[in-house]
Design an enzyme around this catalytic site. Sequence first.
Site, short mmCIF file in Angstrom:
data_model
loop_
_atom_site.label_atom_id
_atom_site.label_comp_id
_atom_site.label_asym_id
_atom_site.label_seq_id
_atom_site.Cartn_x
_atom_site.Cartn_y
_atom_site.Cartn_z
N GLU B 56 0.82 -1.21 0.00
CA GLU B 56 0.00 0.00 0.00
C GLU B 56 0.85 1.26 0.00
O GLU B 56 1.94 1.29 0.59
CB GLU B 56 -0.88 0.02 1.26
CG GLU B 56 -1.85 -1.12 1.33
CD GLU B 56 -2.59 -1.18 2.66
OE1 GLU B 56 -3.78 -1.52 2.65
OE2 GLU B 56 -1.97 -0.90 3.71
N LYS B 69 4.16 6.75 2.76
CA LYS B 69 4.71 5.51 3.32
C LYS B 69 4.36 4.37 2.36
O LYS B 69 3.23 4.30 1.88
CB LYS B 69 4.12 5.23 4.70
CG LYS B 69 4.66 3.95 5.34
CD LYS B 69 4.32 3.84 6.82
CE LYS B 69 2.90 3.38 7.05
NZ LYS B 69 2.62 3.14 8.49
N GLN B 140 3.06 -5.39 18.12
CA GLN B 140 2.60 -4.08 18.58
C GLN B 140 2.50 -3.97 20.10
O GLN B 140 2.42 -2.87 20.66
CB GLN B 140 1.21 -3.83 17.93
CG GLN B 140 0.47 -2.57 18.34
CD GLN B 140 1.17 -1.26 17.98
OE1 GLN B 140 0.95 -0.25 18.62
NE2 GLN B 140 2.01 -1.29 16.97
N ASP B 161 -2.89 -13.80 24.96
CA ASP B 161 -2.67 -14.10 23.54
C ASP B 161 -2.86 -15.60 23.36
O ASP B 161 -2.55 -16.38 24.26
CB ASP B 161 -1.24 -13.69 23.12
CG ASP B 161 -1.08 -13.58 21.61
OD1 ASP B 161 -0.78 -12.48 21.12
OD2 ASP B 161 -1.29 -14.60 20.90
N GLY B 225 -6.62 -4.10 15.59
CA GLY B 225 -6.30 -5.30 14.80
C GLY B 225 -7.10 -5.44 13.52
O GLY B 225 -6.63 -6.04 12.56
N GLY B 226 -8.32 -4.90 13.49
CA GLY B 226 -9.13 -4.97 12.27
C GLY B 226 -8.72 -3.83 11.37
O GLY B 226 -9.01 -2.69 11.66
N ASP B 227 -8.02 -4.13 10.31
CA ASP B 227 -7.44 -3.04 9.53
C ASP B 227 -7.43 -3.28 8.03
O ASP B 227 -6.71 -2.62 7.31
CB ASP B 227 -6.03 -2.72 10.02
CG ASP B 227 -5.10 -3.91 9.83
OD1 ASP B 227 -5.58 -4.97 9.40
OD2 ASP B 227 -3.91 -3.76 10.11
N LYS B 231 -11.27 -8.19 7.54
CA LYS B 231 -10.55 -8.55 8.78
C LYS B 231 -11.06 -7.66 9.92
O LYS B 231 -10.76 -6.48 9.97
CB LYS B 231 -9.04 -8.37 8.59
CG LYS B 231 -8.20 -8.70 9.83
CD LYS B 231 -6.70 -8.67 9.50
CE LYS B 231 -5.81 -9.03 10.69
NZ LYS B 231 -5.79 -8.04 11.76
N SER B 292 -9.22 1.94 14.89
CA SER B 292 -8.00 2.48 14.29
C SER B 292 -7.45 1.55 13.21
O SER B 292 -7.21 0.37 13.45
CB SER B 292 -6.95 2.66 15.39
OG SER B 292 -5.72 3.07 14.87
#
Lengths: 344, 344
Positions: B56, B69, B140, B161, B225-227, B231, B292
Amino acid sequence: MVQIIDTPALARLLAHIGIETFLSELAERIENDYARWPQFEKMPRVPFHSQDGVIELMPIADSEWFSVKLVNGHPANPAKGLQTVTAVGILADVATGYPRLVCEMTVLTALRTAATSAVAARHLANPGATTLAMIGTGAQGEFQALAFKRCLGIRAIRFYDTDVAAMVKFAANLRTASLQLIRCASVAEAIAGADIITTATAVRGARAVLTDSMVGPGVHVNAIGGDCPGKTEIDPRLLSRARIVVEYLAQTRCEGEIQSLGARAPALELWEIIVGCSQGRSGRQQITLFDSVGFALEDYSTLRYVYDKARALGIGHAVPLIPQPRDPKDLFGYIRELAERAAV
Amino acid sequence: MVQIIDTPALARLLAHIGIETFLSELAERIENDYARWPQFEKMPRVPFHSQDGVIELMPIADSEWFSVKLVNGHPANPAKGLQTVTAVGILADVATGYPRLVCEMTVLTALRTAATSAVAARHLANPGATTLAMIGTGAQGEFQALAFKRCLGIRAIRFYDTDVAAMVKFAANLRTASLQLIRCASVAEAIAGADIITTATAVRGARAVLTDSMVGPGVHVNAIGGDCPGKTEIDPRLLSRARIVVEYLAQTRCEGEIQSLGARAPALELWEIIVGCSQGRSGRQQITLFDSVGFALEDYSTLRYVYDKARALGIGHAVPLIPQPRDPKDLFGYIRELAERAAV
């Protein structure tokens, strides 16, 4: 590690390969990549306009490589002693997403534009062309001259620029290039008898550098100066007499000479001519015109060519731009350890 | 000359500044830049999808600086010993178009994501929050922990986790961080009594890592995490109970948790909360959720912060990525002279 090729590294590469051989090998790469056009994921370049100019992203990818060029156009830069156009390119591996090469592309953009002009002219100009007219002898001039000499067998160049100093520079740079150089006093004089005409001027706005009545039958026009909305250099009447070939219609409709013809102007894409699914020149009398604005595919070909050549010759330097943690989930431990070592 | 900041140079910078101070100063920069949101030219990131992942481009500009970026997401990379996400950033001067900085952004992306989480939580969490639940302690994790400690005064972290090794790594890395670390056996146990919940898992597809019934009133959820399309990690019923704040609606509608709510889900943009034209939390009982996905503005803030700090500290190295011809029109003479010198 990411390979960095800066301007001195590119100069070393050019010293090894030779500028003319570089242009000719690059033209092969560009032609081969255009020939596999459907394999690429393409988009028009992404512009960020400001008061002083534009900064653009030119990305493209196939299933193996992603490339992007960051390039600017700032017409007022030369007055500050800076270049109008500068560029940097990145090549990344599609399978892993990792960047592999960060590369100077200011000089490479000039080289690839000339190589692309030669590719198009090989498919569109009448065979046996020997005389090129150069209208505009700025930063792109000598690269065009050498690409046409090497790839098409051009022997004579008739040239004109409104800036006398640019003509003096052009002639001095090509003094030893085994080309017959004919300095002219006007556009009309320069194009008299030319088989191919390259227009590469820095005119602002819509100006007819080349008017309809100037251009006779059979000529191939390589129009590379009109390359953004509102900036054109070819008389629309000449356009409507010519068979027009562009790099990528979705981009050229906004940026190229054909913007003056409206949304339905007939134009072919270069790849169609190269693979043979469309006809370029219909006969010796046809006027052909390559309306070139520069497309990301050419940068892709260039970055891959330079990457291959530089690796084979051991040119460039490897820079740790990407972390290499032993455990991919432990980025924190990795960077803290590096920081602790740096602090000692 | 273009400044290059590679991973070792960033480590030196972090050694000088300290990771926690870096996070807190970066959070200030990000907050200040969000506060001048209308001054930026924005677009959703530009993705190139392939079989193995996505590459990206994340560009943005104001009237002074352009930043971009290049970042990838390749879920199968860790199995090859590679990182899922790597990134490189470029900062360019809008007035001249010249690139000024090429910078590692893999570590910086982790730092800026954590700093952005802290900025949002400062505006959305109940005052006096002391306990953070970390769901997912991957790459992260530690950055989040330190940003919340430093910017919000978090003292205890309850973490979970599915990968035990990731929990061991997380606890080991934060051993000396003056945080109370509570390892938990489930998501439900981790979030019990937490004031703020960060979800940062690598689940694939739409999974409800956090279900509706788990989350009581007053909690702030920091969902990072959903990005990407498809997802997500938050139960849509929980979303509909929460006040949702996003970075940039045009991008988050496709990529964030709110993609599961359809095109008309009510959501505020972070800058509105920061400047005070919209209300974040309506009272102590409100559930707030920062959805986010990462936005180019945060990279812009980061690149400018790093560029300023690195220059002040003399860190990084200058690389001749841009030609400097005496005559801007004589690019050919310039590169030929360099090549001739290189050939000697």
